[in-house]
Write an enzyme that holds these catalytic residues in place. Structure first.
Site, PDB file in Angstrom:
ATOM      1  N   ASP A 164     -19.467 -62.736  22.563  1.00 13.96           N
ATOM      2  CA  ASP A 164     -20.719 -61.992  22.717  1.00 13.96           C
ATOM      3  C   ASP A 164     -21.611 -62.135  21.480  1.00 13.96           C
ATOM      4  OD1 ASP A 164     -19.371 -61.087  24.934  1.00 13.96           O
ATOM      5  OD2 ASP A 164     -19.726 -58.960  24.542  1.00 13.96           O
TER       6      ASP A 164
ATOM      7  N   HIS B 191     -16.601 -62.106  19.368  1.00 20.28           N
ATOM      8  CA  HIS B 191     -18.014 -62.274  18.999  1.00 20.28           C
ATOM      9  C   HIS B 191     -18.177 -63.541  18.166  1.00 20.28           C
ATOM     10  CE1 HIS B 191     -17.385 -58.024  19.888  1.00 20.28           C
ATOM     11  NE2 HIS B 191     -18.651 -57.995  20.279  1.00 20.28           N
TER      12      HIS B 191
HETATM   13 NI    NI Z   1     -22.457 -57.012  21.961  1.00 20.95          NI
END
Ligand code: NI
Length: 274
Positions: free
Chosen positions: A82, A224
């Site tokens: 992400d 991430h």
């Molecule tokens: Ni996020």
């Protein structure tokens, strides 16, 4: 004045002009068929993604993954990243995934896609799945319905403009969902069922331990691509998962394999108990 023999092409035209009608018709048919073949071939080849500045690396390393794999009876796991793309960490991660021949799913922010379009294009070029994490990473549950729609639609528009594709799924920032979010998003909402907590831990060994402790079939791992500690954790994580017999899939491959029809506005993430 003696008559000079005509030049090659002119001579050909004269001969052609004097030839029998059926020969002319045959020639026209052949030329027409050739043109039609060209048009047909042009319609088959996909529009190439134009990449302007980012140094492209051949997709040869990824090619084996394009072969449709038989996933029956395999333990499946999806790596998801992400908050990117970013200029430094995302390309590092791409290099690693290329080296390990793993395809992942990137839930990108529209704002960062617009800021780093060449990195986004490289992610697409490498064959990863690209989905949406909205435009600006705002908590959608705190927004007016118009702003929820804006956050989602602006990101869709950014992806269309940059990559020429549309996201199929939206991962709401923070996984925050309420009835208003559900009512105002036209895509299925995709969460996760394994949280690496990489954003908090920022330590490869701890990220590895945290993830491996939760790992299961049909797992969707949340990470991430904005922290270098995450990239450092991913290599050993891929090796450990492979040694346990896991097959890496994108979220779309996982959903297709599970033969689930996702409904817009509904949240998914746990396919382990199905
Ligand atoms: Ni996020």
């Amino acid at each position: 004045m003696s008559k000079k023999p005509p030049l090659g092409f002119i001579s050909f035209l004269r001969k052609f002009d004097r030839s029998v009608p059926w020969f002319k018709v045959l020639c026209l048919i052949l030329i027409g068929a050739g043109l039609l073949c060209d048009i047909w071939r042009a319609s088959l080849s996909p529009t190439p993604v134009h990449i302007s500045h980012y140094p492209l690396i051949s997709d040869a390393a990824m090619r084996p993954l394009y072969v449709r794999r038989n996933l029956t009876g395999k333990k499946l796991i999806a790596l998801t990243f992400d908050d990117g793309p970013v200029a430094d960490v995302t390309p590092q991660l791409l290099g690693l995934l290329r080296q390990k021949a793993v395809r992942a799913t990137f839930f990108m922010l529209g704002s960062r896609m617009a800021a780093f379009p060449d990195v986004a294009k490289q992610v697409a070029y490498d064959g990863h799945e690209i989905e949406s994490h909205t435009m600006n990473h705002r908590n959608l549950t705190q927004l007016h319905p118009n702003d929820i729609a804006y956050e989602v639609n602006a990101a869709v528009d950014a992806q269309k403009a940059i990559l020429g594709t549309e996201p199929w799924l939206v991962r709401p920032p923070y996984g925050a969902i309420n009835p208003s979010v559900r009512a105002n998003i036209r895509q299925p909402l995709m969460l996760w069922n394994i949280d690496s907590e990489d954003w908090k831990l920022r330590d490869p060994a701890q990220i590895h331990a945290k993830t491996m402790a939760q790992v299961k079939d049909s797992g969707i791992i949340l990470m991430h691509d904005v922290y270098s500690s995450t990239v450092a954790a991913v290599g050993p994580l891929i090796d450990a998962l492979r040694s346990q017999g896991y097959e890496f899939v994108t979220v779309k491959e996982l959903v297709e394999h599970r033969q689930i029809s996702l409904v817009p506005g509904y949240a998914y993430g746990n396919f382990s108990e199905l």
